[in-house]
Design a protein around this motif. Structure first.
Motif, PDB file in Angstrom:
ATOM      1  N   LEU A  14       0.828  -1.215   0.000  1.00 44.73           N
ATOM      2  CA  LEU A  14       0.000   0.000   0.000  1.00 44.73           C
ATOM      3  C   LEU A  14       0.858   1.259   0.000  1.00 44.73           C
ATOM      4  O   LEU A  14       0.321   2.368   0.008  1.00 44.73           O
ATOM      5  CB  LEU A  14      -0.911   0.003   1.243  1.00 44.73           C
ATOM      6  N   ASN A  15       2.190   1.100   0.029  1.00 44.58           N
ATOM      7  CA  ASN A  15       3.065   2.267   0.162  1.00 44.58           C
ATOM      8  C   ASN A  15       4.132   2.322  -0.930  1.00 44.58           C
ATOM      9  O   ASN A  15       5.230   2.833  -0.699  1.00 44.58           O
ATOM     10  CB  ASN A  15       3.712   2.286   1.550  1.00 44.58           C
ATOM     11  N   ASN A  16       3.794   1.753  -2.101  1.00 42.24           N
ATOM     12  CA  ASN A  16       4.720   1.822  -3.247  1.00 42.24           C
ATOM     13  C   ASN A  16       6.090   1.224  -2.958  1.00 42.24           C
ATOM     14  O   ASN A  16       7.115   1.753  -3.401  1.00 42.24           O
ATOM     15  CB  ASN A  16       4.893   3.280  -3.715  1.00 42.24           C
ATOM     16  N   ILE A  45      10.737  -8.275  10.088  1.00 37.51           N
ATOM     17  CA  ILE A  45      10.705  -6.831   9.811  1.00 37.51           C
ATOM     18  C   ILE A  45      10.611  -6.580   8.300  1.00 37.51           C
ATOM     19  O   ILE A  45      11.368  -7.150   7.524  1.00 37.51           O
ATOM     20  CB  ILE A  45      11.886  -6.083  10.490  1.00 37.51           C
ATOM     21  N   GLY A  46       9.605  -5.763   7.936  1.00 36.91           N
ATOM     22  CA  GLY A  46       9.231  -5.632   6.533  1.00 36.91           C
ATOM     23  C   GLY A  46       8.287  -6.771   6.180  1.00 36.91           C
ATOM     24  O   GLY A  46       8.316  -7.326   5.093  1.00 36.91           O
ATOM     25  N   CYS A  47       7.425  -7.081   7.154  1.00 29.94           N
ATOM     26  CA  CYS A  47       6.588  -8.304   7.086  1.00 29.94           C
ATOM     27  C   CYS A  47       5.443  -8.187   6.088  1.00 29.94           C
ATOM     28  O   CYS A  47       4.856  -9.199   5.714  1.00 29.94           O
ATOM     29  CB  CYS A  47       6.023  -8.608   8.462  1.00 29.94           C
ATOM     30  N   SER A  66       6.813  -6.405  12.119  1.00 30.52           N
ATOM     31  CA  SER A  66       7.101  -4.974  12.048  1.00 30.52           C
ATOM     32  C   SER A  66       7.151  -4.540  10.589  1.00 30.52           C
ATOM     33  O   SER A  66       7.584  -5.303   9.715  1.00 30.52           O
ATOM     34  CB  SER A  66       8.443  -4.708  12.749  1.00 30.52           C
ATOM     35  N   ASP A  67       6.720  -3.323  10.337  1.00 32.26           N
ATOM     36  CA  ASP A  67       6.718  -2.812   8.960  1.00 32.26           C
ATOM     37  C   ASP A  67       6.633  -1.293   8.994  1.00 32.26           C
ATOM     38  O   ASP A  67       6.079  -0.709   9.933  1.00 32.26           O
ATOM     39  CB  ASP A  67       5.514  -3.379   8.178  1.00 32.26           C
ATOM     40  N   LEU A  68       7.172  -0.694   7.955  1.00 33.22           N
ATOM     41  CA  LEU A  68       7.089   0.753   7.759  1.00 33.22           C
ATOM     42  C   LEU A  68       5.631   1.213   7.680  1.00 33.22           C
ATOM     43  O   LEU A  68       5.292   2.316   8.104  1.00 33.22           O
ATOM     44  CB  LEU A  68       7.804   1.046   6.425  1.00 33.22           C
ATOM     45  N   ARG A  94      10.693   1.922  10.994  1.00 33.75           N
ATOM     46  CA  ARG A  94      11.443   2.228   9.757  1.00 33.75           C
ATOM     47  C   ARG A  94      12.915   1.858   9.956  1.00 33.75           C
ATOM     48  O   ARG A  94      13.542   2.294  10.926  1.00 33.75           O
ATOM     49  CB  ARG A  94      11.344   3.723   9.456  1.00 33.75           C
ATOM     50  N   LEU A  95      13.427   1.055   9.038  1.00 33.37           N
ATOM     51  CA  LEU A  95      14.869   0.795   8.999  1.00 33.37           C
ATOM     52  C   LEU A  95      15.539   1.946   8.255  1.00 33.37           C
ATOM     53  O   LEU A  95      14.983   2.406   7.257  1.00 33.37           O
ATOM     54  CB  LEU A  95      15.157  -0.524   8.274  1.00 33.37           C
ATOM     55  N   PRO A  96      16.667   2.456   8.692  1.00 35.56           N
ATOM     56  CA  PRO A  96      17.498   1.963   9.790  1.00 35.56           C
ATOM     57  C   PRO A  96      17.243   2.676  11.119  1.00 35.56           C
ATOM     58  O   PRO A  96      18.030   2.509  12.048  1.00 35.56           O
ATOM     59  CB  PRO A  96      18.914   2.295   9.288  1.00 35.56           C
TER      60      PRO A  96
HETATM   61  C1  LIG Z   1       8.732  -5.822  -1.235  1.00 30.90           C
HETATM   62  S1  LIG Z   1       7.788  -5.878   0.293  1.00 30.90           S
HETATM   63  C2  LIG Z   1       8.347  -7.435   0.982  1.00 30.90           C
HETATM   64  C3  LIG Z   1       7.308  -8.094   1.873  1.00 30.90           C
HETATM   65  C4  LIG Z   1       7.659  -9.482   2.385  1.00 30.90           C
HETATM   66  N1  LIG Z   1       8.689  -9.438   3.411  1.00 30.90           N
HETATM   67  C5  LIG Z   1       8.073 -10.397   1.245  1.00 30.90           C
HETATM   68  O1  LIG Z   1       9.192 -10.929   1.281  1.00 30.90           O
HETATM   69  O2  LIG Z   1       7.291 -10.579   0.315  1.00 30.90           O
HETATM   70  C6  LIG Z   1       8.672  -4.680   1.312  1.00 30.90           C
HETATM   71  C7  LIG Z   1       8.014  -4.449   2.675  1.00 30.90           C
HETATM   72  O3  LIG Z   1       8.971  -3.778   3.496  1.00 30.90           O
HETATM   73  C8  LIG Z   1       8.408  -2.602   4.044  1.00 30.90           C
HETATM   74  N2  LIG Z   1       9.477  -1.604   4.103  1.00 30.90           N
HETATM   75  C9  LIG Z   1      10.003  -0.900   3.069  1.00 30.90           C
HETATM   76  N3  LIG Z   1      10.991  -0.096   3.493  1.00 30.90           N
HETATM   77  C10 LIG Z   1      11.082  -0.294   4.840  1.00 30.90           C
HETATM   78  C11 LIG Z   1      11.914   0.269   5.845  1.00 30.90           C
HETATM   79  N4  LIG Z   1      12.836   1.200   5.560  1.00 30.90           N
HETATM   80  N5  LIG Z   1      11.739  -0.163   7.122  1.00 30.90           N
HETATM   81  C12 LIG Z   1      10.802  -1.110   7.427  1.00 30.90           C
HETATM   82  N6  LIG Z   1       9.993  -1.665   6.503  1.00 30.90           N
HETATM   83  C13 LIG Z   1      10.126  -1.260   5.221  1.00 30.90           C
HETATM   84  C14 LIG Z   1       7.269  -2.215   3.116  1.00 30.90           C
HETATM   85  O4  LIG Z   1       6.277  -1.452   3.790  1.00 30.90           O
HETATM   86  C15 LIG Z   1       6.788  -3.572   2.618  1.00 30.90           C
HETATM   87  O5  LIG Z   1       5.786  -4.099   3.448  1.00 30.90           O
END
Ligand SMILES: C[S@@+](CC[C@H](N)C(=O)[O-])C[C@H]1O[C@@H](n2cnc3c(N)ncnc32)[C@H](O)[C@@H]1O
Length: 239
Positions: A14-16, A45-47, A66-68, A94-96
């Protein structure tokens, strides 16, 4: 409810930030199995909508998802079966930038997120991950490789830079110029930073990890060639 998808095997974020896969690559699957053996909480993280969190919970793991994007976490929370809810919690991050207390997790998964970060932020993130793990804990890191996405067109450039010893040979500074005609560039990152197993291994070793395995991994679409993703499984030395 999960958003509708126009691409079999992938669900749009949902966030490009690209797509969540509907199936697990080999190292994400290994995370779900390993997390299921841990008493300590494990981090995904980034789930996104929980492609790995849900099967890890089903195997008995305790998961901090966890996710952005908080909307991803809301959708994920609605997908967690009642029997697994006591072992699930979520936190936007948000990473990092995010900091978890040292020694918080038995294992962590970061699947297909690090390629949205600049080199320095990748190094900061992996050093933080080392700190977040308990001694003996494992990190499962997966990124998109130079052979995936619209940036595959830049893979000869990646290969040339790698031969010449560039430490970050996959970096694409002009990502919007590689998008198909008619794509709205404002819906994409200005850069993309695909990695390979050697880069992931180096960054993990520099952070103090022992690298257990590293290789290219198959993506989740029908057209996958076997090297869409790069992965590493790394261990924090036991005390
Ligand atoms: C390409 S999707 C991958 C989702 C899943 N982990 C997979 O392998 O299919 C990237 C995910 O990471 C999250 N994300 C992107 N940048 C991030 C950041 N800097 N910190 C934490 N999460 C982030 C996005 O919101 C999105 O849900």
């Amino acid at each position: 409810m999960l958003p509708k998808s126009s691409v079999p095997g992938l669900i749009p974020t949902l966030n490009n930030t690209g797509w969540m896969t509907e199936t697990l690559d080999d190292y994400s699957l290994a995370f779900t199995e390993y997390a299921g053996t841990q008493q300590a909480e494990c981090l995904d993280i980034g789930c996104a909508y929980g492609v790995a969190t849900l099967p890890a919970l089903a195997k008995g793991a305790r998961i901090l998802a966890s996710d952005l994007e908080p909307r991803h976490l809301e959708i994920l929370a609605g997908r967690v079966p009642p029997a697994d809810r006591a072992r699930f919690r979520s936190q936007p991050a948000r990473l990092p930038d995010i900091d978890f207390p040292a020694g918080s997790f038995g294992a962590l998964l970061c699947a297909r997120v690090l390629h949205f970060l600049l080199a320095r932020d990748i190094e900061i993130t992996v050093r933080k991950m080392f700190d977040w793990l308990l001694p003996g804990g494992r990190a499962f890191l997966i990124t998109d490789s130079p052979y995936a996405g619209p940036w595959w067109k830049s893979s000869p450039e990646y290969e040339r830079r790698k031969r010449e010893g560039c430490p970050w040979p996959g970096f694409v500074s002009n990502y919007p110029s590689l998008l198909p005609a008619g794509t709205d560039p404002s819906k994409h990152s200005s850069f993309i930073h695909p990695l390979d197993p050697d880069i992931l291994s180096r960054v993990c070793r520099e952070a103090g990890f022992e690298v257990l395995e590293a290789r290219f991994l198959r993506g989740g679409t029908k057209s996958a060639t076997g090297r869409e993703h790069a992965g590493v499984i790394a261990a924090k030395p036991a005390l």
